[in-house]
Design a protein around this motif. Structure first.
Motif, mmCIF file in Angstrom:
data_model
loop_
_atom_site.group_PDB
_atom_site.id
_atom_site.type_symbol
_atom_site.label_atom_id
_atom_site.label_comp_id
_atom_site.label_asym_id
_atom_site.label_seq_id
_atom_site.Cartn_x
_atom_site.Cartn_y
_atom_site.Cartn_z
ATOM 1 N N GLU A 262 0.891 -1.244 -0.130
ATOM 2 C CA GLU A 262 0.185 0.014 -0.013
ATOM 3 C C GLU A 262 0.761 1.208 0.137
ATOM 4 N N VAL A 265 2.587 1.776 -3.181
ATOM 5 C CA VAL A 265 1.485 2.392 -4.323
ATOM 6 C C VAL A 265 1.423 3.880 -4.363
ATOM 7 N N LYS A 266 1.379 4.236 -2.968
ATOM 8 C CA LYS A 266 1.289 5.684 -2.774
ATOM 9 C C LYS A 266 2.494 6.305 -3.081
ATOM 10 N N GLU A 295 -0.565 -8.468 -7.179
ATOM 11 C CA GLU A 295 -1.036 -7.722 -6.293
ATOM 12 C C GLU A 295 -0.840 -6.151 -6.461
ATOM 13 N N PHE A 296 0.509 -6.055 -6.534
ATOM 14 C CA PHE A 296 0.734 -4.511 -6.883
ATOM 15 C C PHE A 296 0.334 -3.897 -8.179
ATOM 16 N N GLN A 298 -2.502 -4.715 -9.715
ATOM 17 C CA GLN A 298 -3.860 -4.467 -9.368
ATOM 18 C C GLN A 298 -4.174 -3.198 -8.429
ATOM 19 N N LYS A 299 -3.374 -2.969 -7.336
ATOM 20 C CA LYS A 299 -3.563 -1.657 -6.612
ATOM 21 C C LYS A 299 -3.170 -0.557 -7.247
ATOM 22 N N GLN A 301 -3.443 0.036 -10.494
ATOM 23 C CA GLN A 301 -4.396 0.249 -11.486
ATOM 24 C C GLN A 301 -5.678 1.107 -10.962
ATOM 25 N N GLU A 302 -6.053 0.314 -9.509
ATOM 26 C CA GLU A 302 -7.102 0.960 -8.727
ATOM 27 C C GLU A 302 -6.905 2.501 -8.423
ATOM 28 N N ALA A 303 -5.688 2.537 -8.105
ATOM 29 C CA ALA A 303 -5.179 3.960 -7.624
ATOM 30 C C ALA A 303 -5.376 4.778 -8.821
#
Length: 474
Positions: A262, A265-266, A295-296, A298-299, A301-303
């Motif tokens: 998390e 990603v930030k 996992e990375f 996907q996160k 992409q979402e952000a």
């Protein structure tokens, strides 16, 4: 807004016509600046040379007092200056305000640091000798600043030069000169003497040739592409000009399998999408360890899909336009090349270039490989390509496989693995679990073809000082 030159304490519009300044979000004209050339550059340098003897002899405390007046005026007017910046280069207003605050931080830092220019005494080899080391300002400084940070790059050069006792001539980018004009208006209001600060707008080639050849110039400081930096270096060789060059980058981001995903990603979002990816230190290629790629991705992409694209003056916009058609075309070319070579578009992958406005949607690419342009060239746009790796050593080798060495980033919770990466990445700036490492009090600059010298920190002041050795026979 009508921009003007500022030479020897006077404003003028001399030159060969005017240059239109356009808003890349709307295609509308924001204002004009005079198209100056050799004559205006020469006048500015001569004014700076005439002002240098008196300015260099003023106390550091007096220089700091004027600089802090300038600092306070800049913060007082930060909303206005930020709006000018957003209109001429597209940066979201919140980011533009942040840049003005960042610019002011350089002014206050160097105002204080100028009081700490110390010499030293060295023990002599004979009883009747004394050895002293003095520091003195290098002389007339000329600068060429880029369009992507029109306030911060001006302040990062101008503030240490003034604090050191140098006089200054600036040439802003033709795409974003109006921010510089307003900053100079505030500096004039602060009370700097005639000739100490000068501003010339216009032809980069004509002004640049005067900057690199005039005998009164003692230092050139430039931020921009490596190609232009090399050309300026060649031109400066005839006079052995003192150079500070902050050039291109191709920043890697490494995400190890023990990273806090998390937070990683930030960090990637902060580095990659600031100023729509139009920064020399933004992450350009992302290497993620195999076990966490899914996992990375996907996160991320979402952000990324949550980012709002639009005119930087509109409420909530996080991604503004690309600055011009050339920038847009390069981003589109990199994405298409990646797709043709097997990359998968997770989000974005398209844009709009109509009516002289240039928007490209924030893009995440999966399955990138080393044959793609995006992994070999600085994209300068909102594109995040992801490539997997197996071992820490492989990640370092991939990251270092470039002629650039400005900034690099990595994410890991392991002290030993992080220390290995930090010590083996060939970059002048390294962010460890940090996507925004820049600070006024820290030295900024790169290795290899990313430049010469450092800006910011105490090193940033040293760049504008000469060291004089005095041997005294008693």
């Amino acid at each position: 807004m009508q921009g003007r030159h500022y030479i020897n304490g006077e404003w003028s519009t001399d030159g060969d016509g005017v240059i239109d300044v356009m808003n890349p979000a709307t295609g509308e004209r924001v204002g004009t600046v005079p198209n100056g050339g050799e004559e205006e550059a020469t006048k500015a340098i001569e004014a700076a040379a005439e002002a240098f003897p008196d300015w260099s002899k003023t106390t550091a405390y007096h220089r700091a007092e004027l600089m802090m007046k300038w600092h306070d005026l800049l913060l007082k007017n930060k909303q206005e200056v930020a709006e000018i910046m957003t209109k001429e280069m597209g940066k979201p207003l919140a980011e533009a305000i942040g840049e003005i605050e960042y610019s002011a931080a350089f002014i206050s830092w160097f105002a204080e640091e100028g009081k700490r220019v110390y010499g030293r005494s060295i023990p002599a080899s004979k009883e009747d000798k004394r050895i002293q080391i003095n520091k003195q300002p290098v002389g007339v400084v000329v600068s060429i600043t880029p369009w992507n940070f029109p306030a911060a790059m001006m302040a990062r050069k101008m503030a240490p030069a003034l604090a050191a006792g140098c006089t200054f001539v600036a040439k802003p980018a033709k795409l974003t000169p109006l921010t510089a004009v307003r900053i100079y208006e505030l500096a004039e209001e602060a009370g700097f003497p005639k000739g100490v600060i000068n501003l010339v707008t216009g032809s980069a080639s004509k002004i640049g040739k005067v900057f690199t050849s005039h005998p009164s110039v003692r230092k050139l400081t430039f931020t921009g592409s490596t190609e232009i930096g090399k050309e300026l270096m060649k031109q400066s060789s005839e006079t052995m000009l003192n150079l500070s060059l902050e050039l291109g980058g191709h920043a890697p981001i490494i995400v190890l399998d023990d990273a806090n995903i998390e937070e990683a990603v930030k960090g990637v979002m902060a580095s990659k999408f600031r100023n729509a990816g139009q920064t020399c230190v933004c992450g350009n290629r992302i290497y993620v360890q195999e076990g966490i790629v899914e996992e990375f991705s996907q996160k991320l992409q979402e952000a990324t899909s949550q980012l709002k694209v639009g005119n930087g003056l509109d409420e909530g916009v996080q991604i503004g336009p690309l600055v011009d058609k050339d920038g847009y075309d390069k981003v589109a070319k990199h994405v298409q090349d990646a797709v043709d070579k097997g990359a998968k578009v997770l989000v974005g992958g398209d844009g709009s270039a109509e009516n002289d406005s240039y928007f490209y949607n924030p893009t995440v690419l999966l399955n990138a490989n080393s044959d793609m342009l995006v992994m070999n060239e600085e994209t300068f746009g909102p594109v995040a390509p992801i490539m997997s790796f197996q071992t820490d050593e492989e990640a370092v080798n991939l990251a270092n496989d470039t002629r650039f060495g400005l900034a690099a980033y990595f994410f890991t919770e392991s002290m030993s693995r992080g220390t290995y990466l930090a010590e083996n990445l060939d970059y002048g700036i390294v962010g460890w679990n940090d996507g925004l490492p820049s600070a006024a009090q820290a030295p900024f600059g790169g290795m290899k073809e990313s430049g010469i010298g450092r800006e910011g920190g105490k090193e940033g002041l040293e760049a504008f000082l000469e060291t004089k050795y005095i041997s005294i026979q008693l």
